[in-house]
Write a protein that holds these residues in place. Structure first.
Motif, PDB file in Angstrom:
ATOM      1  N   SER A 360       0.753  -1.304   0.171  1.00 42.87           N
ATOM      2  CA  SER A 360      -0.021  -0.030  -0.007  1.00 42.87           C
ATOM      3  C   SER A 360       0.914   1.348  -0.093  1.00 42.87           C
ATOM      4  CB  SER A 360      -0.960   0.048   1.231  1.00 42.87           C
ATOM      5  OG  SER A 360      -1.801  -1.088   1.297  1.00 42.87           O
ATOM      6  N   GLU A 361       1.938   1.269   0.671  1.00 50.00           N
ATOM      7  CA  GLU A 361       2.824   2.259   0.866  1.00 50.00           C
ATOM      8  C   GLU A 361       3.641   2.622  -0.518  1.00 50.00           C
ATOM      9  OE1 GLU A 361       3.108   2.481   5.536  1.00 50.00           O
ATOM     10  OE2 GLU A 361       4.574   1.183   4.465  1.00 50.00           O
ATOM     11  N   LEU A 362       3.808   1.551  -1.513  1.00 51.72           N
ATOM     12  CA  LEU A 362       4.383   1.731  -2.586  1.00 51.72           C
ATOM     13  C   LEU A 362       3.685   2.458  -3.643  1.00 51.72           C
ATOM     14  CD1 LEU A 362       5.949  -1.977  -3.163  1.00 51.72           C
ATOM     15  CD2 LEU A 362       6.995   0.094  -2.372  1.00 51.72           C
ATOM     16  N   PHE A 363       2.867   2.553  -3.677  1.00 52.21           N
ATOM     17  CA  PHE A 363       1.788   3.170  -4.849  1.00 52.21           C
ATOM     18  C   PHE A 363       0.873   4.485  -4.499  1.00 52.21           C
ATOM     19  CE2 PHE A 363       2.306  -1.437  -5.781  1.00 52.21           C
ATOM     20  CZ  PHE A 363       2.717  -1.183  -7.078  1.00 52.21           C
ATOM     21  N   PRO A 364       0.854   5.253  -5.452  1.00 50.71           N
ATOM     22  CA  PRO A 364      -0.105   6.620  -4.883  1.00 50.71           C
ATOM     23  C   PRO A 364      -1.385   6.288  -5.036  1.00 50.71           C
ATOM     24  CG  PRO A 364       1.488   6.953  -7.129  1.00 50.71           C
ATOM     25  CD  PRO A 364       1.463   5.407  -6.696  1.00 50.71           C
ATOM     26  N   ALA A 365      -2.345   7.173  -4.276  1.00 52.21           N
ATOM     27  CA  ALA A 365      -3.359   6.875  -3.790  1.00 52.21           C
ATOM     28  C   ALA A 365      -4.364   6.620  -5.007  1.00 52.21           C
ATOM     29  CB  ALA A 365      -4.011   8.201  -3.044  1.00 52.21           C
ATOM     30  N   SER A 366      -4.143   7.415  -6.229  1.00 51.66           N
ATOM     31  CA  SER A 366      -5.424   7.321  -7.183  1.00 51.66           C
ATOM     32  C   SER A 366      -5.233   6.067  -7.755  1.00 51.66           C
ATOM     33  CB  SER A 366      -5.155   8.496  -8.111  1.00 51.66           C
ATOM     34  OG  SER A 366      -3.847   8.341  -8.822  1.00 51.66           O
ATOM     35  N   ILE A 367      -4.162   5.251  -7.918  1.00 56.17           N
ATOM     36  CA  ILE A 367      -3.869   3.963  -8.448  1.00 56.17           C
ATOM     37  C   ILE A 367      -3.658   2.822  -7.757  1.00 56.17           C
ATOM     38  CG2 ILE A 367      -3.441   5.103 -10.744  1.00 56.17           C
ATOM     39  CD1 ILE A 367      -0.382   4.479 -10.170  1.00 56.17           C
ATOM     40  N   ARG A 368      -3.727   3.054  -6.461  1.00 58.42           N
ATOM     41  CA  ARG A 368      -3.297   2.038  -5.557  1.00 58.42           C
ATOM     42  C   ARG A 368      -3.936   0.803  -5.403  1.00 58.42           C
ATOM     43  NH1 ARG A 368      -3.286   5.218  -0.511  1.00 58.42           N
ATOM     44  NH2 ARG A 368      -1.646   5.873  -1.187  1.00 58.42           N
ATOM     45  N   LEU A 421      15.887  -4.360  -3.257  1.00 59.62           N
ATOM     46  CA  LEU A 421      15.530  -3.263  -4.301  1.00 59.62           C
ATOM     47  C   LEU A 421      14.735  -2.055  -3.810  1.00 59.62           C
ATOM     48  CD1 LEU A 421      15.608  -5.051  -7.964  1.00 59.62           C
ATOM     49  CD2 LEU A 421      17.469  -4.019  -6.823  1.00 59.62           C
ATOM     50  N   LEU A 422      13.891  -2.396  -2.954  1.00 63.05           N
ATOM     51  CA  LEU A 422      12.926  -1.391  -2.477  1.00 63.05           C
ATOM     52  C   LEU A 422      13.291  -0.756  -1.244  1.00 63.05           C
ATOM     53  CD1 LEU A 422       9.841  -3.584  -3.293  1.00 63.05           C
ATOM     54  CD2 LEU A 422      10.569  -1.662  -4.656  1.00 63.05           C
ATOM     55  N   LYS A 423      12.845   0.502  -1.310  1.00 61.82           N
ATOM     56  CA  LYS A 423      13.117   1.378   0.165  1.00 61.82           C
ATOM     57  C   LYS A 423      11.883   1.068   1.019  1.00 61.82           C
ATOM     58  CE  LYS A 423      14.975   5.190  -2.638  1.00 61.82           C
ATOM     59  NZ  LYS A 423      14.812   6.366  -3.399  1.00 61.82           N
ATOM     60  N   ASP A 424      12.282   1.148   2.234  1.00 60.83           N
ATOM     61  CA  ASP A 424      11.051   1.166   3.180  1.00 60.83           C
ATOM     62  C   ASP A 424      10.524   2.558   3.118  1.00 60.83           C
ATOM     63  OD1 ASP A 424       9.585   0.965   5.743  1.00 60.83           O
ATOM     64  OD2 ASP A 424      10.755  -0.601   6.328  1.00 60.83           O
ATOM     65  N   ARG A 425       9.170   2.498   2.968  1.00 60.05           N
ATOM     66  CA  ARG A 425       8.500   3.855   3.105  1.00 60.05           C
ATOM     67  C   ARG A 425       7.251   3.633   4.253  1.00 60.05           C
ATOM     68  NH1 ARG A 425       7.465   6.438  -2.472  1.00 60.05           N
ATOM     69  NH2 ARG A 425       5.622   5.027  -2.812  1.00 60.05           N
ATOM     70  N   SER A 426       7.546   2.923   5.314  1.00 57.48           N
ATOM     71  CA  SER A 426       6.689   2.852   6.398  1.00 57.48           C
ATOM     72  C   SER A 426       6.175   4.056   6.830  1.00 57.48           C
ATOM     73  CB  SER A 426       7.459   2.075   7.601  1.00 57.48           C
ATOM     74  OG  SER A 426       7.753   0.945   7.454  1.00 57.48           O
ATOM     75  N   ASN A 427       4.906   4.402   6.973  1.00 59.74           N
ATOM     76  CA  ASN A 427       4.160   5.410   7.698  1.00 59.74           C
ATOM     77  C   ASN A 427       4.160   6.722   6.652  1.00 59.74           C
ATOM     78  OD1 ASN A 427       3.504   3.905   9.959  1.00 59.74           O
ATOM     79  ND2 ASN A 427       5.668   4.699  10.640  1.00 59.74           N
ATOM     80  N   ILE A 428       4.532   6.384   5.452  1.00 61.53           N
ATOM     81  CA  ILE A 428       4.369   7.519   4.263  1.00 61.53           C
ATOM     82  C   ILE A 428       2.836   7.951   4.356  1.00 61.53           C
ATOM     83  CG2 ILE A 428       4.238   6.099   2.420  1.00 61.53           C
ATOM     84  CD1 ILE A 428       5.621   7.968   0.563  1.00 61.53           C
ATOM     85  N   PRO A 429       2.443   9.232   4.068  1.00 64.14           N
ATOM     86  CA  PRO A 429       0.962   9.484   4.048  1.00 64.14           C
ATOM     87  C   PRO A 429       0.397   8.930   3.048  1.00 64.14           C
ATOM     88  CG  PRO A 429       2.420  11.514   4.580  1.00 64.14           C
ATOM     89  CD  PRO A 429       3.293  10.394   4.085  1.00 64.14           C
ATOM     90  N   LEU A 430      -0.851   8.621   3.157  1.00 61.73           N
ATOM     91  CA  LEU A 430      -1.687   7.727   2.085  1.00 61.73           C
ATOM     92  C   LEU A 430      -2.553   8.461   1.218  1.00 61.73           C
ATOM     93  CD1 LEU A 430      -2.308   4.131   3.769  1.00 61.73           C
ATOM     94  CD2 LEU A 430      -0.186   4.840   2.184  1.00 61.73           C
ATOM     95  N   GLY A 431      -2.845   9.697   1.825  1.00 60.12           N
ATOM     96  CA  GLY A 431      -3.981  10.581   1.196  1.00 60.12           C
ATOM     97  C   GLY A 431      -3.584  11.149   0.000  1.00 60.12           C
TER      98      GLY A 431
END
Length: 462
Positions: A360-368, A421-431
């Motif tokens: 969920s934290e990998l993708f932007p809200a509009s195409i999540r 290969l992926l960064k940790d984006r824990s708690n990135i805002p999801l809105g």
């Protein structure tokens, strides 16, 4: 946070848990029944060896249609909402499973029987491809601050819980209610018919929960995307592939159990071990409980130490499970099979529990919805779809389980490499108001290069 919000969050967690459990109970019932009885009921003209391969192919074929379910669910989930798609996929899965439970055998209607069986399995695949992403986003996007991993683990624990229920039901039928030939004649059908009860329960609960607050905000701001799948592949193709590879390493091992390989390998009357059905089903049931526990723990601790770190620990533990699997299983006792599958399930759980929040934290809200669903579906094909079939074919070709160990070790390495290969984006805002931040590439060594048109984003190497 007021009491109504907390109550709704708890309801969402329960709804996603029960709904996912229903979906995967239905899905795993097929895989287990295929390993135990479908070869002799639907694929009998093919003979023993070829019949086994065709049976596992019928398990795997549904995975090929998961992307179709993911594309459809992703499009409508990003356009009309998460909740409506969840209800639709649940009904499709439950209806398909019930029809399998009343489907005549090859002896009754000939070639039409395996054809109809495979068609119903395809409908299960379409449903499974769409259900997971919706359940995940409902849980994660409703989660309170700092608890995304925990809330995201609820739909994840529905998978081992579905396996536990499926194996438990089959063990009950095989060992108590309809032992021996009765199980082959009619006992295996009862768990399929029972799915109607779970479907009604899950449908009722899911209809009572509120829509995802992130999607409500997307509607309010009028920032939904007309063609979310097109935008996903245009701007995030590489991310989709890497995310899919992460799941492929987990799926290859998970479907060794859930896809019926171990059940068939241990109970096949033409095989090496020739174990009884009921003890093996009990071993799978007990191992599913371990998978459930470590899935929940992985989600919980991912909120403490990060999603990526939990994954890395899980991959290391998964290597241990791969190495120990066949030396223990080949002992041919209930306890050795249980221990082998339990060790395997610890690594599987640790690489599965954080997946909801991680994706969920990998993708932007509009195409999540499209992003998580399609990545998951592709990963299921690459890792899980034909791992039982590949494993059976390897043993048939080499006469040894050693080649299967190398195969599973390779898939674990693929998952580990993709995770790194992926960064940790824990708690990135999801809105949706944070879409620019979400568009920053989570792939190490890559960055987003924004053109004059805001949505026209390409990947460039640093």
């Amino acid at each position: 946070m007021n009491d109504n919000v907390k109550q709704n969050q708890r309801k969402v967690a329960l709804a996603t848990l029960i709904g996912t459990t229903v979906e995967w109970y239905d899905f795993f019932i097929y895989a287990s029944a295929a390993a135990l009885v479908f070869k002799q009921l639907y694929f009998v003209p093919a003979g023993s060896s070829l019949g086994t391969i065709i049976t596992f192919a019928s398990v795997g074929v549904s995975f090929l249609f998961r992307p179709l379910g993911a594309f459809l669910a992703g499009h409508f989930g990003d356009r009309i909402g998460r909740r409506a798609v969840l209800v639709a996929t649940l009904i499709l899965m439950g209806g398909s499973t019930f029809l399998i439970g009343v489907l005549p055998t090859y002896e009754s209607i000939g070639l039409a029987a395996p054809i109809l069986l495979i068609l119903l399995r395809i409908l299960q695949g379409i449903s499974a491809g769409g259900e997971w992403g919706g359940a995940v986003l409902m849980a994660v996007e409703h989660a309170p601050k700092g608890k995304r991993g925990l809330f995201g683990s609820f739909p994840q624990t529905g998978v081992p819980l579905g396996l536990l229920l499926a194996s438990g039901m089959l063990a009950l039928m095989s060992g108590v209610i309809a032992p021996g030939e009765a199980f082959v004649e009619w006992g295996w059908r009862i768990p399929f018919l029972f799915s109607v009860v779970l479907l009604l329960l899950g449908h009722w609960i899911r209809k009572t929960v509120e829509e995802s607050p992130v999607f409500e905000e997307i509607k309010e701001r009028k920032v939904s995307v007309q063609k979310p799948v097109v935008k996903l592949f245009k701007n995030h193709f590489l991310l989709v592939i890497i995310a899919a590879l992460v799941f492929s390493g987990n799926g290859a091992l998970g479907y060794m159990t859930t896809g019926g390989f171990i059940q068939n390998y241990t109970t096949d009357p033409d095989g090496l071990l020739k174990m009884e059905r009921t003890p093996v089903l009990l071993a799978v049931t007990a191992a599913a409980a371990s998978w459930l526990l470590f899935t929940f723990l992985a989600g919980f601790f991912s909120d403490k130490i990060g999603r990526r770190n939990i994954y890395i620990i899980g991959w290391i533990v998964q290597y241990v499970g791969v190495i120990a699997l066949f030396p223990l299983v080949n002992m041919g006792t209930w306890h050795s099979v249980w221990l082998a599958l339990t060790l395997l399930s610890v690594g599987i759980g640790l690489t599965y529990g954080a997946q909801s929040a991680f994706y969920s934290e990998l993708f932007p809200a509009s195409i999540r919805f499209s992003g998580v669903s399609i990545s998951y579906a592709i990963g299921a094909i690459l890792g899980g779809a034909f791992s039982p079939l590949i494993s059976a074919a390897l043993i048939e070709k080499t006469g040894s389980t050693e080649s299967v160990v190398y195969y599973l070790g390779f898939m674990t390495t693929v998952g580990l490499f993709a995770t790194l290969l992926l960064k940790d984006r824990s708690n990135i805002p999801l809105g949706p108001q944070y879409e620019d931040l979400q568009n920053e590439s989570p792939i190490y060594g890559f960055k987003r290069k924004h053109s004059k048109e805001k949505e026209d984003i390409s990947v460039a190497v640093d």
